[in-house]
Design a protein around this motif. Sequence first.
Motif, PDB file in Angstrom:
ATOM      1  N   HIS A  52       1.132  -0.919   0.344  1.00 29.49           N
ATOM      2  CA  HIS A  52      -0.261  -0.372   0.138  1.00 29.49           C
ATOM      3  C   HIS A  52       0.549   1.252   0.417  1.00 29.49           C
ATOM      4  CE1 HIS A  52      -3.316  -2.508   0.761  1.00 29.49           C
ATOM      5  NE2 HIS A  52      -3.181  -3.733   1.719  1.00 29.49           N
ATOM      6  N   VAL A  53       0.851   1.992  -1.143  1.00 34.18           N
ATOM      7  CA  VAL A  53       1.619   3.655  -1.006  1.00 34.18           C
ATOM      8  C   VAL A  53       1.358   4.799  -1.039  1.00 34.18           C
ATOM      9  CG1 VAL A  53       3.653   3.999  -2.501  1.00 34.18           C
ATOM     10  CG2 VAL A  53       2.512   1.458  -3.291  1.00 34.18           C
ATOM     11  N   PRO A  54       1.022   5.166   0.020  1.00 29.45           N
ATOM     12  CA  PRO A  54      -0.368   6.189  -0.048  1.00 29.45           C
ATOM     13  C   PRO A  54       0.526   7.644  -1.145  1.00 29.45           C
ATOM     14  CG  PRO A  54       1.151   6.242   1.973  1.00 29.45           C
ATOM     15  CD  PRO A  54       1.563   5.039   0.952  1.00 29.45           C
ATOM     16  N   PHE A  55      -0.305   8.604  -1.128  1.00 31.12           N
ATOM     17  CA  PHE A  55      -0.188   9.572  -2.425  1.00 31.12           C
ATOM     18  C   PHE A  55       0.500   8.730  -4.047  1.00 31.12           C
ATOM     19  CE2 PHE A  55       1.018  10.965   2.000  1.00 31.12           C
ATOM     20  CZ  PHE A  55      -0.043  11.080   1.977  1.00 31.12           C
ATOM     21  N   ALA A  56       0.432   7.654  -4.110  1.00 33.02           N
ATOM     22  CA  ALA A  56       0.296   7.389  -5.945  1.00 33.02           C
ATOM     23  C   ALA A  56      -0.563   7.084  -6.203  1.00 33.02           C
ATOM     24  CB  ALA A  56       1.133   5.696  -5.864  1.00 33.02           C
ATOM     25  N   ALA A  57      -0.432   7.297  -7.404  1.00 32.06           N
ATOM     26  CA  ALA A  57      -1.824   6.960  -8.639  1.00 32.06           C
ATOM     27  C   ALA A  57      -2.240   5.648  -9.802  1.00 32.06           C
ATOM     28  CB  ALA A  57      -1.828   8.669  -9.337  1.00 32.06           C
ATOM     29  N   PRO A  58      -3.024   5.801  -9.413  1.00 31.49           N
ATOM     30  CA  PRO A  58      -3.224   4.145 -10.388  1.00 31.49           C
ATOM     31  C   PRO A  58      -2.604   4.669 -12.271  1.00 31.49           C
ATOM     32  CG  PRO A  58      -5.310   4.856 -10.539  1.00 31.49           C
ATOM     33  CD  PRO A  58      -4.429   5.221  -9.534  1.00 31.49           C
ATOM     34  N   GLY A  59      -1.558   3.829 -12.042  1.00 36.60           N
ATOM     35  CA  GLY A  59      -0.485   4.051 -13.724  1.00 36.60           C
ATOM     36  C   GLY A  59       0.622   4.896 -13.753  1.00 36.60           C
ATOM     37  N   ASP A  60       0.929   5.449 -12.118  1.00 41.80           N
ATOM     38  CA  ASP A  60       2.138   5.518 -11.961  1.00 41.80           C
ATOM     39  C   ASP A  60       3.353   4.026 -11.971  1.00 41.80           C
ATOM     40  OD1 ASP A  60       1.463   8.193 -10.899  1.00 41.80           O
ATOM     41  OD2 ASP A  60       1.633   7.885  -8.981  1.00 41.80           O
ATOM     42  N   VAL A  61       4.798   4.711 -12.372  1.00 42.98           N
ATOM     43  CA  VAL A  61       5.235   3.763 -12.106  1.00 42.98           C
ATOM     44  C   VAL A  61       5.950   4.191 -11.010  1.00 42.98           C
ATOM     45  CG1 VAL A  61       6.780   2.290 -13.134  1.00 42.98           C
ATOM     46  CG2 VAL A  61       5.204   3.138 -14.710  1.00 42.98           C
ATOM     47  N   ALA A  62       6.379   4.123 -10.241  1.00 40.67           N
ATOM     48  CA  ALA A  62       6.855   4.452  -8.770  1.00 40.67           C
ATOM     49  C   ALA A  62       7.890   3.695  -8.004  1.00 40.67           C
ATOM     50  CB  ALA A  62       5.369   4.625  -7.880  1.00 40.67           C
ATOM     51  N   GLN A  63       8.888   4.206  -7.847  1.00 37.74           N
ATOM     52  CA  GLN A  63       9.912   3.832  -7.009  1.00 37.74           C
ATOM     53  C   GLN A  63       9.802   3.975  -5.350  1.00 37.74           C
ATOM     54  OE1 GLN A  63      12.173   7.161  -8.189  1.00 37.74           O
ATOM     55  NE2 GLN A  63      12.304   5.463 -10.730  1.00 37.74           N
ATOM     56  N   LEU A  64       9.468   2.636  -4.601  1.00 37.04           N
ATOM     57  CA  LEU A  64       8.940   2.622  -3.341  1.00 37.04           C
ATOM     58  C   LEU A  64      10.363   2.293  -2.312  1.00 37.04           C
ATOM     59  CD1 LEU A  64       6.156   0.395  -4.934  1.00 37.04           C
ATOM     60  CD2 LEU A  64       6.517   2.610  -3.918  1.00 37.04           C
ATOM     61  N   SER A  65      10.183   2.412  -1.639  1.00 40.92           N
ATOM     62  CA  SER A  65      10.904   1.912   0.119  1.00 40.92           C
ATOM     63  C   SER A  65      10.217   1.264   0.998  1.00 40.92           C
ATOM     64  CB  SER A  65      11.370   3.358   1.030  1.00 40.92           C
ATOM     65  OG  SER A  65      11.837   2.434   1.884  1.00 40.92           O
ATOM     66  N   VAL A  66       9.791  -0.180   0.236  1.00 42.53           N
ATOM     67  CA  VAL A  66       8.661  -1.413   0.889  1.00 42.53           C
ATOM     68  C   VAL A  66       9.554  -1.856   2.268  1.00 42.53           C
ATOM     69  CG1 VAL A  66       7.567  -3.570   0.852  1.00 42.53           C
ATOM     70  CG2 VAL A  66       8.578  -1.816  -1.099  1.00 42.53           C
ATOM     71  N   THR A  67       8.319  -1.462   3.399  1.00 39.51           N
ATOM     72  CA  THR A  67       8.677  -1.892   4.830  1.00 39.51           C
ATOM     73  C   THR A  67       7.393  -3.317   4.566  1.00 39.51           C
ATOM     74  OG1 THR A  67       9.687  -0.030   5.065  1.00 39.51           O
ATOM     75  CG2 THR A  67       9.170  -2.250   6.848  1.00 39.51           C
ATOM     76  N   GLY A  68       7.296  -4.200   4.768  1.00 34.55           N
ATOM     77  CA  GLY A  68       5.855  -5.471   4.948  1.00 34.55           C
ATOM     78  C   GLY A  68       5.175  -4.969   4.209  1.00 34.55           C
ATOM     79  N   THR A  69       3.618  -4.968   4.302  1.00 30.34           N
ATOM     80  CA  THR A  69       3.150  -4.515   2.821  1.00 30.34           C
ATOM     81  C   THR A  69       2.577  -3.007   3.177  1.00 30.34           C
ATOM     82  OG1 THR A  69       1.324  -4.571   4.653  1.00 30.34           O
ATOM     83  CG2 THR A  69       1.803  -6.322   3.696  1.00 30.34           C
ATOM     84  N   LYS A  70       3.800  -2.015   3.839  1.00 33.40           N
ATOM     85  CA  LYS A  70       3.552  -0.549   2.879  1.00 33.40           C
ATOM     86  C   LYS A  70       5.163  -0.205   2.089  1.00 33.40           C
ATOM     87  CE  LYS A  70       1.106  -0.061   7.580  1.00 33.40           C
ATOM     88  NZ  LYS A  70       1.466   0.690   9.190  1.00 33.40           N
ATOM     89  N   ALA A  71       4.485   0.874   1.945  1.00 34.36           N
ATOM     90  CA  ALA A  71       6.111   1.314   0.937  1.00 34.36           C
ATOM     91  C   ALA A  71       5.434   2.995   1.298  1.00 34.36           C
ATOM     92  CB  ALA A  71       5.657   0.857  -0.506  1.00 34.36           C
ATOM     93  N   GLN A  72       6.554   3.666   1.137  1.00 36.23           N
ATOM     94  CA  GLN A  72       6.516   4.702   0.374  1.00 36.23           C
ATOM     95  C   GLN A  72       6.840   5.797  -0.519  1.00 36.23           C
ATOM     96  OE1 GLN A  72       9.107   6.793   3.706  1.00 36.23           O
ATOM     97  NE2 GLN A  72       7.456   7.684   4.574  1.00 36.23           N
ATOM     98  N   LEU A  73       6.542   6.178  -1.274  1.00 35.14           N
ATOM     99  CA  LEU A  73       6.852   6.768  -2.458  1.00 35.14           C
ATOM    100  C   LEU A  73       7.853   7.746  -2.426  1.00 35.14           C
ATOM    101  CD1 LEU A  73       5.493   6.743  -5.365  1.00 35.14           C
ATOM    102  CD2 LEU A  73       4.296   9.138  -4.994  1.00 35.14           C
ATOM    103  N   THR A  74       8.875   6.713  -3.251  1.00 34.11           N
ATOM    104  CA  THR A  74      10.159   7.966  -3.388  1.00 34.11           C
ATOM    105  C   THR A  74      10.845   8.670  -4.288  1.00 34.11           C
ATOM    106  OG1 THR A  74      12.173   6.034  -3.606  1.00 34.11           O
ATOM    107  CG2 THR A  74      11.705   6.376  -1.537  1.00 34.11           C
TER     108      THR A  74
END
Length: 443
Positions: free
Chosen positions: A42-64
């Motif tokens: 689950h990635v807060p502040f992300a939009a469908p269709g974004d190709v996103a770089q993520l910092s993933v922890t468990g089932t949460k991720a930050q959009l970087t």
Amino acid sequence: MPGRRFKRKPAKAPKPFAAEAEIVSIGLQGDGTAIVGDRTVHVPFAAPGDVAQLSVTGTKAQLTGLSKESAVRKAPVCRHFGHARDGGPNNEKLGDECGGCALQHLDTDYYNAWKQGLIRQALSREGLSHVEVLPLLSSSPKMRRRAGYSVRWIGGKAQIGFLAKGSHRLVPMAECHVLDPELFALRDDVARLCEPLFRLNPKAWFTCFVTLADSGADVDLGGDVAEEDLDLAAREALTELARAMKLSRLTLNRVPLYVPGPVTVTFAGTPVPLPPKGFLQATKDGEEALQRVVLDGVGEASHVADLFSGSGTFTFAMAKRANVHAVESVPEAIAAINVGRNQAGLKPITTQVRDLFRQPLMPDELKSFEAVVFDPPRAGAEAQVEQLAGSAVPVIVGVSCSPKTFARDAAILTAGGYRLDAVQPVDQFIWSPHIEVAAVFRR
Ligand SMILES: C[S@@+](CC[C@H](N)C(=O)[O-])C[C@H]1O[C@@H](n2cnc3c(N)ncnc32)[C@H](O)[C@@H]1O
């Protein structure tokens, strides 16, 4: 062995790792979802269709970062939306993201369709996929008339703000596009009101609930100082501040400290007393939209029951043309209706304090009504709709802040022979994942 203690090993926090993934959808909480390896994150502040770089922890991720921006992205209206970033007319750096809004970054058509989709999903899980979901009736920005500010003692000062997403970090706010500007302008005053309380307990944490009533701001300081803990100096300081701020009321954990006159809200032209922290629809335009659906639904019915009535949002709107019986579990809310009900131009209103989860109105009691309105809390009205499903009431109007429990209750009514053609979404909590629904059931 007696006396022997086993030490539990602290659970290992999962290590964050970097990944790139496409955001495939928006989940129920308004976060983007992506598949990373074998997990959904689950990635807060992300939009469908974004190709996103993520910092993933468990089932949460930050959009970087973003390798590709979604076509449904748009620039958020508020500088506090999303991650810490530059913003404002002077490009000032602000703190972390405010946790209040989740969806400012989606274009309006996508956002509206997503909210309709939440209702469609809930209905189809209950076998009601044939029901039409109407276009949203949305509140305008800057219309919210109640807010819960967090206040803490930081750096020798009372600091006020909202909490960052999923955290207890306080975010001081320079702008807000959700709150009524009059309410937003009160935040420094509200922080000052907490200062006498922090003198008694600097570690205290307050959630200050502010409502714009007819007579001005009604403030409840909710937190770790009780009314009986106040010394004379604190009482005097609080009363003096409340007077200088022209508050309509000041309460501490709902206990009145300063009440210079009646505190009222007006429902369809009738002023009624507002209990401290009493329920009120979040925006005036949302309230009016819901009242319109309710009035259209009950039509010419001459005897109506308003179940889960609160202080009378629908009771007073309906009492202009029908006798209304209002039922609600909070005695202060019913007392408010009792004060307002003797206004000229209103048909008779009767009231009852009753727990409708434990003691729903039974078919025999429902016989005398030509229409019933129910507007329960998030848990829904299962016990009551089970009785309604077996009743002969010709029209039922359901209002709900939870598509999930609404759909469950709707399925009970339709199994009992009621017809449901369409559901009206009402978006009072703009840019959040919440959505309200109102619908008419007929026999
Ligand atoms: C969503 S609010 C709606 C209030 C009102 N219809 C309005 O629009 O202002 C739900 C109401 O249900 C009341 N309530 C909660 N649990 C209840 C129960 N078990 N029995 C009766 N009323 C209850 C709450 O006090 C609250 O006033």
